[in-house]
Scaffold this motif. Structure first.
Motif, PDB file in Angstrom:
ATOM      1  N   CYS A   9      -1.546  -7.130  -4.292  1.00 41.49           N
ATOM      2  CA  CYS A   9      -1.449  -6.374  -3.041  1.00 41.49           C
ATOM      3  C   CYS A   9      -2.336  -7.040  -1.993  1.00 41.49           C
ATOM      4  O   CYS A   9      -3.540  -7.177  -2.193  1.00 41.49           O
ATOM      5  CB  CYS A   9      -1.894  -4.938  -3.308  1.00 41.49           C
ATOM      6  SG  CYS A   9      -2.308  -3.983  -1.843  1.00 41.49           S
ATOM      7  N   PRO A  15      -4.987   3.930   1.548  1.00 42.54           N
ATOM      8  CA  PRO A  15      -4.604   2.797   2.385  1.00 42.54           C
ATOM      9  C   PRO A  15      -4.575   3.133   3.872  1.00 42.54           C
ATOM     10  O   PRO A  15      -4.741   2.260   4.706  1.00 42.54           O
ATOM     11  CB  PRO A  15      -3.223   2.419   1.869  1.00 42.54           C
ATOM     12  CG  PRO A  15      -2.765   3.560   1.040  1.00 42.54           C
ATOM     13  CD  PRO A  15      -3.970   4.308   0.583  1.00 42.54           C
ATOM     14  N   ASP A  19      -3.368  -5.956   0.877  1.00 38.87           N
ATOM     15  CA  ASP A  19      -4.399  -5.048   1.376  1.00 38.87           C
ATOM     16  C   ASP A  19      -5.559  -4.938   0.385  1.00 38.87           C
ATOM     17  O   ASP A  19      -6.715  -4.873   0.789  1.00 38.87           O
ATOM     18  CB  ASP A  19      -3.805  -3.671   1.657  1.00 38.87           C
ATOM     19  CG  ASP A  19      -2.761  -3.742   2.760  1.00 38.87           C
ATOM     20  OD1 ASP A  19      -3.081  -4.252   3.849  1.00 38.87           O
ATOM     21  OD2 ASP A  19      -1.620  -3.327   2.516  1.00 38.87           O
ATOM     22  N   CYS A  20      -5.242  -4.937  -0.892  1.00 44.17           N
ATOM     23  CA  CYS A  20      -6.291  -4.893  -1.916  1.00 44.17           C
ATOM     24  C   CYS A  20      -7.106  -6.184  -1.900  1.00 44.17           C
ATOM     25  O   CYS A  20      -8.338  -6.150  -2.020  1.00 44.17           O
ATOM     26  CB  CYS A  20      -5.687  -4.670  -3.302  1.00 44.17           C
ATOM     27  SG  CYS A  20      -4.843  -3.083  -3.481  1.00 44.17           S
ATOM     28  N   ILE A  36       0.803  -1.199   0.000  1.00 42.70           N
ATOM     29  CA  ILE A  36       0.000   0.000   0.000  1.00 42.70           C
ATOM     30  C   ILE A  36       0.848   1.267   0.000  1.00 42.70           C
ATOM     31  O   ILE A  36       0.355   2.343  -0.237  1.00 42.70           O
ATOM     32  CB  ILE A  36      -1.005   0.034   1.164  1.00 42.70           C
ATOM     33  CG1 ILE A  36      -0.305  -0.011   2.509  1.00 42.70           C
ATOM     34  CG2 ILE A  36      -2.013  -1.068   1.031  1.00 42.70           C
ATOM     35  CD1 ILE A  36      -1.223   0.174   3.694  1.00 42.70           C
TER      36      ILE A  36
END
Length: 192
Positions: free
Chosen positions: A90, A172, A92-93, A41
């Protein structure tokens, strides 16, 4: 007379095999810390970070969705739009996309949703969408051209616009809970 260390000496002599093990542990700890400190992020790059802010107009852009439909900023005039930037590599994605899907399902009749992959192939995005049962409209971009119009770094990112003006922005560092995101969209689209 030869020096003989006492048995309770705080200094211990390690053989080569023991030192190799200690070095491996230290190297592993440092590596894990370094990986954790460089999350997807926050990109590596210059320390100049830019992002559109609330009140900014949408930049001029055009994107082709997975169904072949082309959407431009002009198409969003008079409408609420939710523009999501992501990359399925990613972590976090990968965590946020299913949550965003839930918000999409609650608000799809109120807002135009565009999920735009940053630096990722259509095949990779399509595979993730299928594996996770996502139905948000998406557009795979193999570069950062469109993304760079909105921000210089950091994913996932969500921009909400009303009549082509940014009314909310999440990155983020401040991604909202699903219900809060859906409420924001409902509030923006409910006549006053």
């Amino acid at each position: 007379m030869q020096f003989k260390p006492p048995s309770n000496n705080i200094f211990q002599v390690y053989d080569t095999h023991q030192m190799t093990g200690i070095n491996t542990i230290i190297t592993t700890v440092i590596s894990v810390f370094a990986i954790g400190a460089t999350s997807c992020i926050t990109d590596s790059g210059p320390n100049v970070h830019t992002s559109l802010s609330v009140g900014d107009p949408l930049p001029k852009f055009s994107t082709t969705l997975s169904d072949g439909t082309t959407v431009t900023d002009a198409d969003l005039a008079g409408r609420c739009a939710v523009i999501v930037f992501f990359n399925t590599d990613c972590q976090d994605c990968r965590t946020e996309l299913p949550r965003l899907q839930t918000a999409f399902e609650c608000t799809r009749d109120r807002a135009e949703w565009l999920a735009i992959a940053r630096e990722q192939s259509k095949d990779d995005v399509e595979a993730f969408w299928q594996a996770n049962g996502l139905s948000m409209p998406y557009s795979a971009h193999d570069d950062r051209t469109t993304y760079n119009l909105f921000a210089s770094e950091g994913i996932p990112r969500v921009y909400i616009s009303a009549n082509r003006v940014i009314t909310a922005h999440y990155g983020p560092e401040n991604m909202p809970a699903t219900g809060d995101l859906a409420k924001t969209i409902i509030d923006i689209t409910t006549p006053k």
